[in-house]
Design a protein around this motif. Sequence first.
Motif, short mmCIF file in Angstrom:
data_model
loop_
_atom_site.label_atom_id
_atom_site.label_comp_id
_atom_site.label_asym_id
_atom_site.label_seq_id
_atom_site.Cartn_x
_atom_site.Cartn_y
_atom_site.Cartn_z
N ALA A 154 0.84 -1.20 0.00
CA ALA A 154 0.00 0.00 0.00
C ALA A 154 0.88 1.24 0.00
CB ALA A 154 -0.92 -0.01 1.22
N VAL A 155 2.05 1.14 0.64
CA VAL A 155 3.02 2.23 0.67
C VAL A 155 4.42 1.65 0.45
CG1 VAL A 155 3.99 4.15 2.00
CG2 VAL A 155 1.59 3.53 2.32
N LEU A 156 5.13 2.18 -0.54
CA LEU A 156 6.51 1.76 -0.80
C LEU A 156 7.45 2.77 -0.15
CD1 LEU A 156 8.50 -0.15 -2.22
CD2 LEU A 156 8.34 1.30 -4.25
N LEU A 157 8.37 2.27 0.66
CA LEU A 157 9.32 3.12 1.38
C LEU A 157 10.69 2.98 0.75
CD1 LEU A 157 8.18 1.97 4.95
CD2 LEU A 157 7.32 3.94 3.66
N LEU A 158 11.35 4.11 0.48
CA LEU A 158 12.67 4.08 -0.17
C LEU A 158 13.67 4.89 0.65
CD1 LEU A 158 10.35 4.75 -2.77
CD2 LEU A 158 12.24 3.55 -3.85
N ASP A 159 14.68 4.22 1.17
CA ASP A 159 15.67 4.86 2.05
C ASP A 159 16.96 5.12 1.29
OD1 ASP A 159 17.02 5.87 4.18
OD2 ASP A 159 17.15 4.00 5.31
N GLU A 160 17.09 6.31 0.71
CA GLU A 160 18.26 6.73 -0.07
C GLU A 160 18.73 5.62 -1.01
OE1 GLU A 160 20.94 9.46 1.43
OE2 GLU A 160 20.08 9.59 3.42
N PRO A 161 17.84 5.09 -1.86
CA PRO A 161 18.19 3.89 -2.64
C PRO A 161 19.24 4.13 -3.72
CG PRO A 161 16.09 4.78 -3.38
CD PRO A 161 16.48 5.56 -2.17
N ARG A 178 10.32 7.60 -11.36
CA ARG A 178 9.15 8.47 -11.57
C ARG A 178 8.20 7.84 -12.60
NH1 ARG A 178 5.74 11.10 -9.35
NH2 ARG A 178 5.70 13.33 -9.20
N GLU A 179 8.76 7.24 -13.64
CA GLU A 179 7.93 6.58 -14.65
C GLU A 179 7.22 5.36 -14.06
OE1 GLU A 179 9.98 5.67 -18.28
OE2 GLU A 179 10.83 7.68 -18.44
N ILE A 180 7.96 4.58 -13.27
CA ILE A 180 7.37 3.39 -12.63
C ILE A 180 6.25 3.81 -11.68
CG2 ILE A 180 7.84 1.57 -10.93
CD1 ILE A 180 10.67 1.37 -12.25
N GLN A 181 6.48 4.88 -10.94
CA GLN A 181 5.47 5.37 -10.00
C GLN A 181 4.21 5.82 -10.74
OE1 GLN A 181 4.43 8.76 -9.10
NE2 GLN A 181 3.30 8.10 -7.29
N ALA A 182 4.42 6.50 -11.87
CA ALA A 182 3.28 6.96 -12.67
C ALA A 182 2.52 5.78 -13.27
CB ALA A 182 3.76 7.90 -13.77
N ASP A 183 3.26 4.77 -13.74
CA ASP A 183 2.63 3.59 -14.36
C ASP A 183 1.89 2.73 -13.34
OD1 ASP A 183 3.65 4.37 -16.79
OD2 ASP A 183 5.34 2.97 -16.78
N SER A 184 2.47 2.60 -12.16
CA SER A 184 1.89 1.70 -11.16
C SER A 184 0.88 2.37 -10.24
CB SER A 184 3.02 1.08 -10.30
OG SER A 184 3.68 2.11 -9.55
N GLY A 185 0.97 3.71 -10.13
CA GLY A 185 0.06 4.43 -9.23
C GLY A 185 0.36 4.18 -7.77
N LEU A 186 1.57 3.70 -7.47
CA LEU A 186 1.95 3.38 -6.09
C LEU A 186 2.15 4.64 -5.25
CD1 LEU A 186 4.58 0.49 -5.87
CD2 LEU A 186 2.54 0.77 -4.48
N THR A 187 1.82 4.53 -3.98
CA THR A 187 2.13 5.57 -3.01
C THR A 187 3.55 5.34 -2.51
OG1 THR A 187 -0.19 5.63 -2.35
CG2 THR A 187 1.40 6.66 -0.85
N MET A 188 4.41 6.36 -2.58
CA MET A 188 5.81 6.19 -2.20
C MET A 188 6.25 7.28 -1.22
SD MET A 188 7.70 5.19 -5.80
CE MET A 188 7.08 3.88 -6.87
N VAL A 189 7.05 6.85 -0.24
CA VAL A 189 7.73 7.79 0.66
C VAL A 189 9.22 7.59 0.46
CG1 VAL A 189 8.06 8.57 3.02
CG2 VAL A 189 5.83 7.66 2.32
N PHE A 190 9.89 8.64 0.01
CA PHE A 190 11.29 8.58 -0.41
C PHE A 190 12.13 9.43 0.54
CE2 PHE A 190 14.94 9.62 -3.03
CZ PHE A 190 15.09 8.54 -3.91
N VAL A 191 13.24 8.89 1.01
CA VAL A 191 14.13 9.63 1.90
C VAL A 191 15.43 9.97 1.16
CG1 VAL A 191 15.75 9.29 3.82
CG2 VAL A 191 13.33 8.94 4.18
N THR A 192 15.85 11.23 1.24
CA THR A 192 17.13 11.62 0.63
C THR A 192 17.67 12.87 1.32
OG1 THR A 192 18.23 12.16 -1.46
CG2 THR A 192 16.05 13.07 -1.15
N HIS A 193 18.98 13.07 1.19
CA HIS A 193 19.57 14.35 1.62
C HIS A 193 19.96 15.18 0.41
CE1 HIS A 193 23.05 11.68 0.92
NE2 HIS A 193 23.65 12.78 0.51
N ASP A 194 19.64 14.64 -0.79
CA ASP A 194 20.01 15.28 -2.06
C ASP A 194 18.85 16.14 -2.54
OD1 ASP A 194 20.43 15.84 -4.79
OD2 ASP A 194 21.61 14.03 -5.09
N GLN A 195 19.03 17.47 -2.50
CA GLN A 195 17.94 18.38 -2.85
C GLN A 195 17.54 18.25 -4.32
OE1 GLN A 195 19.24 22.48 -3.68
NE2 GLN A 195 20.91 22.09 -2.28
#
Length: 343
Positions: A154-161, A178-195
Motif C-alpha cells: 500500500a506504501v513503498l518506502l525508499l531509504d536513499e536507494p 518516476r515513470e514506474i510510479q506513474a505507471d503503477s500508481g503506487l504511493t511512495m515515501v522517499f528519503v534523501t539528503h540530495d535536494q
Amino acid sequence: MTTQLSVQQLTKRYKTGDGVTGISLDVGKGELITLLGPSGCGKTTVLRSIGGFLEPDSGDILIEGRSVLKLPPEKRPTSMVFQAYNLWPHMTVYDNLAFGLKIRKQGKAEIRKAITEVLELVRLPNSENKYPSELSGGQQQRVALARSLLLKPAVLLLDEPFSALDAKLRHEMREELREIQADSGLTMVFVTHDQEEALSLSDRIVVMNHGHIEQIASPQVIYDSPQSLYVAQFIGKMNFLKGVVDGGRVRVDHMEFTAAGKLSGDVTLAVRPEDVTFVSDREEGLSGVVKQVMILGHYAEVTVDLKTHGVIRAFQPRQSVDELYSGKVLNVNFSKTMAFQSM
C-alpha cells in the motif's frame, strides 16, 4: 485525494537526544512524497517507524485508515527499498524475486507471470537467470525495487536507494522511478539528503530540521517561496545579504527591496542566482567586481565580490557574458528577493 498514509503526532527520541517530535503528515494515494534534510534530521526515523523497524514513543501511523502501530514489519502493507541492495548472491534474479511470493504461498504460474511483468516494468526483461554479480549497481537496484513492487505494498518506502550509484546512473534511476510510479500508481515515501533528487522526483517535499518539519509543499513552492531561512539555505543555490527593515522595506546600502511578513530590525535578504541582474547605473545597483566567469553549458555562472556583502553568484545567458572578465567593475540588482528575520 484519498489519504493512503497518515502519520499522527509521531515522537521517537533516542538517548543521544536525536529523533523526531510531533511529526504529522498525510500522504495521498498515488503520491510520491520525499523526506528531505541533512543527516540526523529525523527523516530515516520517520521512514523506519512507518515500516515497523522502530517503535515510536508516542503517536500513531495509519495506512488505508487502519493503525499499523502494533504490527511487525512483515505484517504491514509496506515494503522498503534500502541503500544496500540486499540481494542473495547465490540466487538468480528469478529466485531473489520469487522468494517473497513463495512465502505468501502463490502458485508457480502466478509467480512466473508476476516476475516477467515486473522485470519489464523495471527495464530488465530476460534477466531472470542472471546472478547479482553479473549485474551492474543500477541493475541490482532495479532488482531490489522489483522485489518490493512484487509485494504490491500500500506504501513503498525508499531509504536513499540511489546514493551508492554514480551521478549519471542516479539521474537515470530517478527518471525511471518516476515513470514506474506513474505507471503503477503506487504511493511512495522517499528519503534523501540530495535536494536535486527531491526537486526532480517529488509531488511534495517535506523539509526536516532537527526532528521537526520546517515546510511541506510542492517542489516549485519550496523553491520559490521557502518559509524559513533554513529552507532557503537548504534548497537550491542562494545568495544572502545583510539588510535592515526601514519603513516596511528592506534596505541594503542605498537600495530598497520589498519586505513580506512581520519583519523588523536586522534581516537577511535572499536572492536566487538567476534573479541577479547587471545594470549600468550605480544608483540602480550595488557596486561589485567580477571574480570569475564559468561557462556551464547553456548558461554562465558569474561570481561577483560586493565588497561589504561578500561574494554572490549570478546565472546569466551564455551569450551575455562575452564582455565580462575577472576584475571588471559592474553594478548588480535583483529582479526578485526574499527576506527573513536574521537568526
